[in-house]
Design a protein around this motif. Sequence first.
Motif, PDB file in Angstrom:
ATOM      1  N   ALA A 141       0.837  -1.207   0.000  1.00 56.56           N
ATOM      2  CA  ALA A 141       0.000   0.000   0.000  1.00 56.56           C
ATOM      3  C   ALA A 141       0.867   1.249   0.000  1.00 56.56           C
ATOM      4  O   ALA A 141       0.550   2.243  -0.666  1.00 56.56           O
ATOM      5  N   TYR A 142       1.976   1.214   0.745  1.00 56.51           N
ATOM      6  CA  TYR A 142       2.893   2.359   0.770  1.00 56.51           C
ATOM      7  C   TYR A 142       3.537   2.535  -0.609  1.00 56.51           C
ATOM      8  O   TYR A 142       3.641   3.657  -1.118  1.00 56.51           O
ATOM      9  N   ARG A 143       3.954   1.450  -1.214  1.00 54.70           N
ATOM     10  CA  ARG A 143       4.587   1.509  -2.537  1.00 54.70           C
ATOM     11  C   ARG A 143       3.637   2.116  -3.577  1.00 54.70           C
ATOM     12  O   ARG A 143       4.060   2.849  -4.481  1.00 54.70           O
ATOM     13  N   GLU A 165      13.847   4.211  -0.781  1.00 53.22           N
ATOM     14  CA  GLU A 165      13.424   5.440  -0.088  1.00 53.22           C
ATOM     15  C   GLU A 165      13.028   5.133   1.353  1.00 53.22           C
ATOM     16  O   GLU A 165      13.367   5.880   2.277  1.00 53.22           O
ATOM     17  N   LEU A 166      12.330   4.023   1.559  1.00 52.83           N
ATOM     18  CA  LEU A 166      11.896   3.649   2.894  1.00 52.83           C
ATOM     19  C   LEU A 166      13.083   3.200   3.745  1.00 52.83           C
ATOM     20  O   LEU A 166      13.130   3.464   4.951  1.00 52.83           O
ATOM     21  N   ALA A 167      14.049   2.545   3.128  1.00 54.72           N
ATOM     22  CA  ALA A 167      15.254   2.117   3.845  1.00 54.72           C
ATOM     23  C   ALA A 167      16.045   3.328   4.336  1.00 54.72           C
ATOM     24  O   ALA A 167      16.566   3.344   5.456  1.00 54.72           O
ATOM     25  N   GLU A 168      16.120   4.370   3.497  1.00 55.86           N
ATOM     26  CA  GLU A 168      16.818   5.596   3.890  1.00 55.86           C
ATOM     27  C   GLU A 168      16.082   6.295   5.027  1.00 55.86           C
ATOM     28  O   GLU A 168      16.690   6.819   5.962  1.00 55.86           O
ATOM     29  N   PHE A 169      14.744   6.286   4.918  1.00 50.70           N
ATOM     30  CA  PHE A 169      13.943   6.882   5.990  1.00 50.70           C
ATOM     31  C   PHE A 169      14.153   6.116   7.292  1.00 50.70           C
ATOM     32  O   PHE A 169      14.268   6.719   8.359  1.00 50.70           O
ATOM     33  N   LYS A 170      14.203   4.786   7.201  1.00 50.96           N
ATOM     34  CA  LYS A 170      14.410   3.954   8.383  1.00 50.96           C
ATOM     35  C   LYS A 170      15.712   4.329   9.089  1.00 50.96           C
ATOM     36  O   LYS A 170      15.730   4.526  10.308  1.00 50.96           O
TER      37      LYS A 170
END
Length: 232
Positions: A141-143, A165-170
């Motif tokens: 859903a995020y993707r 992008e999510l890994a960088e945010f993490k």
Amino acid sequence: MENKELLPVLHTVTTTAGQQTILLPLPTENEILKEDFDYPKFVRGVEYYISQLFPEIQQLVFEIWKTTTAEKPYDEAIRQLQLEYEESLLTQSPMEDITEQMKKVVTSYLIEQDGDNEVKRDFIRQRLEELTATKPERIAAYREGKIQKKDLYMADLQGHVRIRELAEFKRFFLGELSPYFSEDISDEEICCMTVEQAALYNRDVVEKKHPNRNKAKAKRLSAKTRRTTQKR
């Protein structure tokens, strides 16, 4: 402080003798948290219970339920859901998610509370199992842009994150958390938080551990403003 009195819930029952208006009690925390809790079934149980009482006993019971007060912080929210459910019955479109909404109100409260208890531990364990099982759905859903980062759970950031992008945010988000973040809560509790809840909790931890930080910051900003004004 005196507990707030809750509005009574009027419920119409159709019997062989016609229609009868009865009052409904507030479901307890233990009832709501039971795995098989179903609010419409709870209402039918009350209907049957009342039908077995003599009229004078019915009135005594109704007097007790009529003067219900909020003893738990979430009682008022539960009562509001009861009232909304009764309104939905009048429109012939009963709230289908009434049970889920009640569970969410109580469990969200328990997760946010300090301290430890058996109900909280059991819920967190079950909740974490659910979140782990539904993680692929939320990531998808995020993707697809259907939900935002703040709506993801901390459990979704566990392990390898495939979306760059999510890994960088993490990396950024976890690096910003206070070293005191997990001091008073378990790893399981953290995983059951949304990213937004974790950010707010982290802010509260920082303010609690460093109460003078904001005051010092405000003082520096005030001094900077005065210097700027003086230069003009």
